[in-house]
Design a protein around this motif. Sequence first.
Motif, mmCIF file in Angstrom:
data_model
loop_
_atom_site.group_PDB
_atom_site.id
_atom_site.type_symbol
_atom_site.label_atom_id
_atom_site.label_comp_id
_atom_site.label_asym_id
_atom_site.label_seq_id
_atom_site.Cartn_x
_atom_site.Cartn_y
_atom_site.Cartn_z
ATOM 1 N N UNK A 17 19.849 -97.519 80.259
ATOM 2 C CA UNK A 17 20.408 -96.213 80.187
ATOM 3 C C UNK A 17 20.464 -95.862 78.517
ATOM 4 N N UNK A 18 20.008 -96.841 77.682
ATOM 5 C CA UNK A 18 20.273 -95.642 76.393
ATOM 6 C C UNK A 18 19.254 -95.556 76.492
ATOM 7 N N UNK A 19 17.563 -96.037 76.491
ATOM 8 C CA UNK A 19 16.437 -96.126 76.536
ATOM 9 C C UNK A 19 16.012 -93.944 76.964
ATOM 10 N N UNK A 20 16.985 -93.830 77.726
ATOM 11 C CA UNK A 20 17.150 -92.689 78.285
ATOM 12 C C UNK A 20 18.051 -91.699 78.195
ATOM 13 N N UNK A 21 18.923 -91.943 77.485
ATOM 14 C CA UNK A 21 19.501 -91.155 76.256
ATOM 15 C C UNK A 21 19.748 -90.925 75.187
ATOM 16 N N UNK A 22 18.744 -92.535 74.336
ATOM 17 C CA UNK A 22 19.182 -91.496 73.175
ATOM 18 C C UNK A 22 18.645 -91.011 72.103
ATOM 19 N N UNK A 23 17.460 -90.137 72.749
ATOM 20 C CA UNK A 23 16.960 -89.042 71.967
ATOM 21 C C UNK A 23 18.006 -88.099 72.229
ATOM 22 N N UNK A 24 18.878 -87.956 73.180
ATOM 23 C CA UNK A 24 20.217 -86.592 72.766
ATOM 24 C C UNK A 24 21.483 -86.729 72.000
ATOM 25 N N UNK A 25 21.014 -88.168 71.348
ATOM 26 C CA UNK A 25 22.439 -88.287 70.655
ATOM 27 C C UNK A 25 22.473 -89.158 69.027
ATOM 28 N N UNK A 26 20.661 -89.139 69.158
ATOM 29 C CA UNK A 26 20.374 -89.961 67.833
ATOM 30 C C UNK A 26 18.824 -89.237 67.709
#
Length: 47
Positions: A17-26
């Motif tokens: 989940x972190x790998x898939x969503x990290x680009x949106x938040x960081x």
Amino acid sequence: MKKIAVVTGASSGIGKVFSLTAGDRMEFDELWAIARREATKIYNRVL
């Protein structure tokens, strides 16, 4: 200096989940997703 995120356990659970969503938040230059198991076909398409 480059900002690099290294995610372990990226084939499932929180790591996935972190790998898939990290680009949106960081903001970082590279994301390294490290896993013992092969990721699913859908996950491979996203990366």
